[in-house]
Design a protein around this motif. Structure first.
Motif, PDB file in Angstrom:
ATOM      1  N   THR A   1      23.491   2.050 -32.531  1.00 18.97           N
ATOM      2  CA  THR A   1      24.171   0.870 -33.239  1.00 18.97           C
ATOM      3  C   THR A   1      24.201  -0.178 -32.316  1.00 18.97           C
ATOM      4  O   THR A   1      24.990  -0.066 -31.101  1.00 18.97           O
ATOM      5  CB  THR A   1      25.528   1.168 -34.031  1.00 18.97           C
ATOM      6  OG1 THR A   1      25.393   2.089 -34.887  1.00 18.97           O
ATOM      7  CG2 THR A   1      26.006  -0.211 -34.654  1.00 18.97           C
TER       8      THR A   1
ATOM      9  N   THR B   1      25.706  -3.527 -30.314  1.00 17.63           N
ATOM     10  CA  THR B   1      27.089  -3.717 -30.150  1.00 17.63           C
ATOM     11  C   THR B   1      27.559  -4.887 -30.691  1.00 17.63           C
ATOM     12  O   THR B   1      26.581  -6.006 -31.083  1.00 17.63           O
ATOM     13  CB  THR B   1      27.331  -4.208 -28.505  1.00 17.63           C
ATOM     14  OG1 THR B   1      28.721  -4.505 -27.943  1.00 17.63           O
ATOM     15  CG2 THR B   1      26.399  -5.276 -27.841  1.00 17.63           C
ATOM     16  N   GLN B   2      28.515  -5.259 -31.319  1.00 16.19           N
ATOM     17  CA  GLN B   2      29.425  -6.515 -31.858  1.00 16.19           C
ATOM     18  C   GLN B   2      30.005  -7.165 -30.713  1.00 16.19           C
ATOM     19  O   GLN B   2      30.532  -8.417 -30.958  1.00 16.19           O
ATOM     20  CB  GLN B   2      30.022  -6.145 -33.031  1.00 16.19           C
ATOM     21  CG  GLN B   2      29.160  -5.574 -34.130  1.00 16.19           C
ATOM     22  CD  GLN B   2      28.055  -6.371 -34.667  1.00 16.19           C
ATOM     23  OE1 GLN B   2      28.400  -7.862 -34.756  1.00 16.19           O
ATOM     24  NE2 GLN B   2      26.945  -5.681 -34.864  1.00 16.19           N
TER      25      GLN B   2
ATOM     26  N   ASP C   1      33.346 -11.294 -28.307  1.00 19.61           N
ATOM     27  CA  ASP C   1      32.710 -11.068 -29.387  1.00 19.61           C
ATOM     28  C   ASP C   1      31.831 -12.497 -29.561  1.00 19.61           C
ATOM     29  O   ASP C   1      31.730 -13.327 -28.590  1.00 19.61           O
ATOM     30  CB  ASP C   1      33.633 -11.009 -30.620  1.00 19.61           C
ATOM     31  CG  ASP C   1      34.709 -12.230 -30.813  1.00 19.61           C
ATOM     32  OD1 ASP C   1      34.542 -13.238 -29.992  1.00 19.61           O
ATOM     33  OD2 ASP C   1      35.855 -12.296 -31.487  1.00 19.61           O
TER      34      ASP C   1
ATOM     35  N   GLN D   1      24.601 -12.756 -44.364  1.00 21.11           N
ATOM     36  CA  GLN D   1      23.457 -11.800 -44.411  1.00 21.11           C
ATOM     37  C   GLN D   1      22.808 -11.408 -45.533  1.00 21.11           C
ATOM     38  O   GLN D   1      23.837 -11.658 -46.730  1.00 21.11           O
ATOM     39  CB  GLN D   1      23.732 -10.750 -43.375  1.00 21.11           C
ATOM     40  CG  GLN D   1      23.795 -11.243 -41.815  1.00 21.11           C
ATOM     41  CD  GLN D   1      24.255  -9.633 -41.042  1.00 21.11           C
ATOM     42  OE1 GLN D   1      25.233  -9.319 -40.950  1.00 21.11           O
ATOM     43  NE2 GLN D   1      23.128  -9.344 -40.508  1.00 21.11           N
TER      44      GLN D   1
ATOM     45  N   ARG E   1      26.097  -4.505 -45.754  1.00 23.04           N
ATOM     46  CA  ARG E   1      27.264  -3.831 -45.966  1.00 23.04           C
ATOM     47  C   ARG E   1      26.736  -2.534 -46.721  1.00 23.04           C
ATOM     48  O   ARG E   1      25.990  -2.567 -47.801  1.00 23.04           O
ATOM     49  CB  ARG E   1      28.506  -4.545 -46.373  1.00 23.04           C
ATOM     50  CG  ARG E   1      28.866  -5.427 -45.412  1.00 23.04           C
ATOM     51  CD  ARG E   1      30.363  -6.120 -45.972  1.00 23.04           C
ATOM     52  NE  ARG E   1      30.771  -5.729 -47.394  1.00 23.04           N
ATOM     53  CZ  ARG E   1      31.817  -6.359 -48.019  1.00 23.04           C
ATOM     54  NH1 ARG E   1      32.072  -7.506 -47.342  1.00 23.04           N
ATOM     55  NH2 ARG E   1      32.149  -6.004 -49.024  1.00 23.04           N
TER      56      ARG E   1
ATOM     57  N   THR F   1      27.304  -9.827 -45.762  1.00 22.48           N
ATOM     58  CA  THR F   1      28.591  -9.719 -44.830  1.00 22.48           C
ATOM     59  C   THR F   1      28.692 -11.525 -44.626  1.00 22.48           C
ATOM     60  O   THR F   1      27.817 -12.267 -44.828  1.00 22.48           O
ATOM     61  CB  THR F   1      28.009  -9.206 -43.545  1.00 22.48           C
ATOM     62  OG1 THR F   1      26.896  -9.710 -43.056  1.00 22.48           O
ATOM     63  CG2 THR F   1      27.925  -7.751 -43.838  1.00 22.48           C
TER      64      THR F   1
ATOM     65  N   SER G   1      25.150 -10.292 -37.136  1.00 24.64           N
ATOM     66  CA  SER G   1      25.477  -9.512 -36.140  1.00 24.64           C
ATOM     67  C   SER G   1      25.209 -10.138 -34.831  1.00 24.64           C
ATOM     68  O   SER G   1      24.651 -11.223 -34.628  1.00 24.64           O
ATOM     69  CB  SER G   1      24.720  -8.333 -36.044  1.00 24.64           C
ATOM     70  OG  SER G   1      23.334  -8.521 -35.691  1.00 24.64           O
ATOM     71  N   MET G   2      25.896  -9.589 -33.609  1.00 27.38           N
ATOM     72  CA  MET G   2      25.681 -10.121 -32.268  1.00 27.38           C
ATOM     73  C   MET G   2      24.174 -10.419 -31.976  1.00 27.38           C
ATOM     74  O   MET G   2      23.660 -11.377 -31.575  1.00 27.38           O
ATOM     75  CB  MET G   2      26.375  -9.417 -31.391  1.00 27.38           C
ATOM     76  CG  MET G   2      26.287  -9.788 -29.670  1.00 27.38           C
ATOM     77  SD  MET G   2      27.210 -11.062 -29.439  1.00 27.38           S
ATOM     78  CE  MET G   2      28.597 -10.695 -29.163  1.00 27.38           C
TER      79      MET G   2
ATOM     80  N   ASP H   1      21.429 -10.221 -34.032  1.00 25.64           N
ATOM     81  CA  ASP H   1      20.778 -11.086 -34.937  1.00 25.64           C
ATOM     82  C   ASP H   1      21.185 -12.546 -34.618  1.00 25.64           C
ATOM     83  O   ASP H   1      20.158 -13.419 -34.282  1.00 25.64           O
ATOM     84  CB  ASP H   1      21.204 -11.094 -36.307  1.00 25.64           C
ATOM     85  CG  ASP H   1      20.525 -11.772 -37.154  1.00 25.64           C
ATOM     86  OD1 ASP H   1      19.255 -11.850 -37.203  1.00 25.64           O
ATOM     87  OD2 ASP H   1      20.877 -12.628 -37.981  1.00 25.64           O
TER      88      ASP H   1
END
Length: 229
Positions: A3, A5-6, A107, A154, A159, A165, A169-170, A172
């Motif tokens: 996954t 990272t955020q 973040d 998004q 989700r 959401t 994401s970070m 994206d």
């Protein structure tokens, strides 16, 4: 599949810098070719040398405080990247590090704030504005893209319940920023340089892509790739 990272830790930042050093070494001749008609024909060599020096020091730099890590990187770049790029990239990292002082992880909003602080430092130091054929022409749209990504929803399905959401994401967001930097760098081709060595050429500087804006794109696409790995 891992996954993405955020948040970015000090280890992520170090991985980014290693990736950037590899990318800049690969793009060294391209960046130098861009610099040849409007500069001193050394931008690619200078950037590769600076980030190779950073990579060689990474094991000695504290990673628990991202602010300190970025400030140290800026100091290394100041002393190893020649020409005008050394002070500008040094300022970018040092001012970003100042904003991240004491942070163990970033973040998306915190990362955006750091890059915006670095951008403002570059603008102060180089006295450059968008449209003047400098690295600012890549950094401004990249920071704007990061800001926009935080409020852009998004698509449904992002989700588990199928609802959109509230933010990207970070990975994206950074992909969008890298794409914006690429477009910004390419948009410097028709511009007349107003700052730096290229400005001496006047209208003859038009028709060439700015090497500093292009190296910014390389850095940001390396960061996006790191966040998405």
């Amino acid at each position: 599949m891992q996954t993405p990272t955020q948040t970015l830790s000090g280890d992520h930042i170090a991985a980014w810098l290693e990736r950037a050093a590899d990318e800049l070494e690969r793009e060294k001749m391209f960046l130098t070719e861009l610099d040849a008609p409007i500069g001193d024909s050394d931008h690619g060599v200078n950037m590769a040398r600076g980030f190779t020096a950073v990579r060689g020091r990474l094991d000695t730099l504290e990673r628990g405080d991202i602010g300190a890590l970025l400030r140290n990187v800026g100091t290394i770049l100041l002393s190893t990247v020649g020409g005008a790029s050394g002070p500008l990239y040094g300022t970018l990292f040092r001012d970003a590090g100042q904003k991240a002082a004491g942070a163990a992880a970033l973040d998306l909003p915190a990362l955006t704030a750091c890059l915006e602080a670095g951008l403002e430092g570059v603008r102060r130091r180089g006295k450059a504005a968008p449209g003047e054929k400098t690295m600012v022409d890549a950094l401004v749209p990249a920071v704007d893209a990061l800001k926009a990504a935080q409020s852009a929803p998004q698509p449904a399905g992002a989700r588990p319940d199928g609802a959109p959401t509230s933010r990207a994401s970070m990975a994206d967001a950074l992909a969008r920023a890298a794409e914006a930097a690429r477009a910004g760098a390419e948009a410097t081709v028709p511009l007349i340089a107003r700052k730096g060595r290229a400005s001496y050429l006047g209208e003859r500087s038009a028709g060439h892509q700015d090497p500093g804006a292009t190296s910014c794109w390389v850095l940001l696409r390396s960061l996006a790739a790191t966040a998405g790995a």
